[in-house]
Design an enzyme around this catalytic site. Structure first.
Site, PDB file in Angstrom:
ATOM      1  N   CYS A 183      -1.667   0.061   7.230  1.00 51.53           N
ATOM      2  CA  CYS A 183      -0.907   1.281   6.984  1.00 51.53           C
ATOM      3  C   CYS A 183      -0.825   2.147   8.237  1.00 51.53           C
ATOM      4  O   CYS A 183       0.215   2.748   8.506  1.00 51.53           O
ATOM      5  CB  CYS A 183      -1.531   2.062   5.834  1.00 51.53           C
ATOM      6  N   GLU A 217       0.887   4.039   1.710  1.00 52.17           N
ATOM      7  CA  GLU A 217       1.328   4.544   3.007  1.00 52.17           C
ATOM      8  C   GLU A 217       2.348   3.613   3.662  1.00 52.17           C
ATOM      9  O   GLU A 217       3.297   4.077   4.306  1.00 52.17           O
ATOM     10  CB  GLU A 217       0.131   4.736   3.946  1.00 52.17           C
ATOM     11  N   HIS A 247       0.854  -1.193   0.000  1.00 53.32           N
ATOM     12  CA  HIS A 247       0.000   0.000   0.000  1.00 53.32           C
ATOM     13  C   HIS A 247       0.888   1.240   0.000  1.00 53.32           C
ATOM     14  O   HIS A 247       2.008   1.217   0.521  1.00 53.32           O
ATOM     15  CB  HIS A 247      -0.907   0.025   1.224  1.00 53.32           C
ATOM     16  N   CYS A 304      -5.427   2.405   5.875  1.00 52.83           N
ATOM     17  CA  CYS A 304      -6.083   1.219   6.426  1.00 52.83           C
ATOM     18  C   CYS A 304      -5.411   0.835   7.745  1.00 52.83           C
ATOM     19  O   CYS A 304      -4.458   1.480   8.197  1.00 52.83           O
ATOM     20  CB  CYS A 304      -6.013   0.065   5.413  1.00 52.83           C
TER      21      CYS A 304
END
Length: 162
Positions: free
Chosen positions: A89, A58, A56, A86
């Site tokens: 993250c 991040e 992801h 999320c």
């Protein structure tokens, strides 16, 4: 409180999300800026291309930032994201030492856009709740209405619940 500088950085994060999509990845982007507003680095999503479910934007950014900067520096930094981080993250951001998060789309808005697309099985847990369980504070601002934040997702996901 979201500033004009924050808005410019969020627009840059949305631009990075568009670049991620153009590169064949999920449309997410993140920018790391220092306390003076200088961009230190950016990252996009790499899940499909790299075949790494943890890729992801991040998490990629937090990983790179923690290798490049010490925790004192990161505590004064802000991570700008095209969408709310999320749970995974949020954990990466927390453990990296980054002090502030500002995001455009909320997790709920993202879930509406992605539906039950198996490429994005959303965990409906706001990042504020994850950070609140930690032993150090992470400041959060968002969701912030940023032009293009939802549009970068249009036609990408295949929601089954619409």
């Amino acid at each position: 409180m979201v500033t004009d500088q924050d808005m410019a950085m969020l627009s840059a994060a949305v631009g990075r999300a568009a670049r991620s999509r153009a590169e064949g990845n999920h449309p997410f982007g993140a920018i790391l800026a220092d306390g003076d507003g200088r961009v230190l680095m950016d990252a996009g999503n790499t899940v499909p291309v790299a075949g790494d479910c943890t890729g992801h934007a991040e998490t990629n950014l937090a990983r790179a930032a923690s290798q490049a900067y010490d925790r004192k520096t990161l505590s004064a930094c802000t991570l700008y994201s095209s969408a709310e981080p999320c749970v995974m993250c949020s954990g990466a951001i927390y453990w990296s030492g980054i002090g502030r998060v500002v995001y455009a789309l909320s997790e709920a808005s993202l879930k509406h856009l992605t539906g039950d697309d198996p490429e994005n099985p959303t965990l409906d847990l706001p990042c504020r709740e994850v950070f609140a369980r930690g032993q150090r504070q992470v400041s959060v601002d968002g969701p912030v209405d940023v032009p293009g934040a939802a549009a970068v997702h249009e036609g990408f996901w295949h929601p089954q619940d619409h």
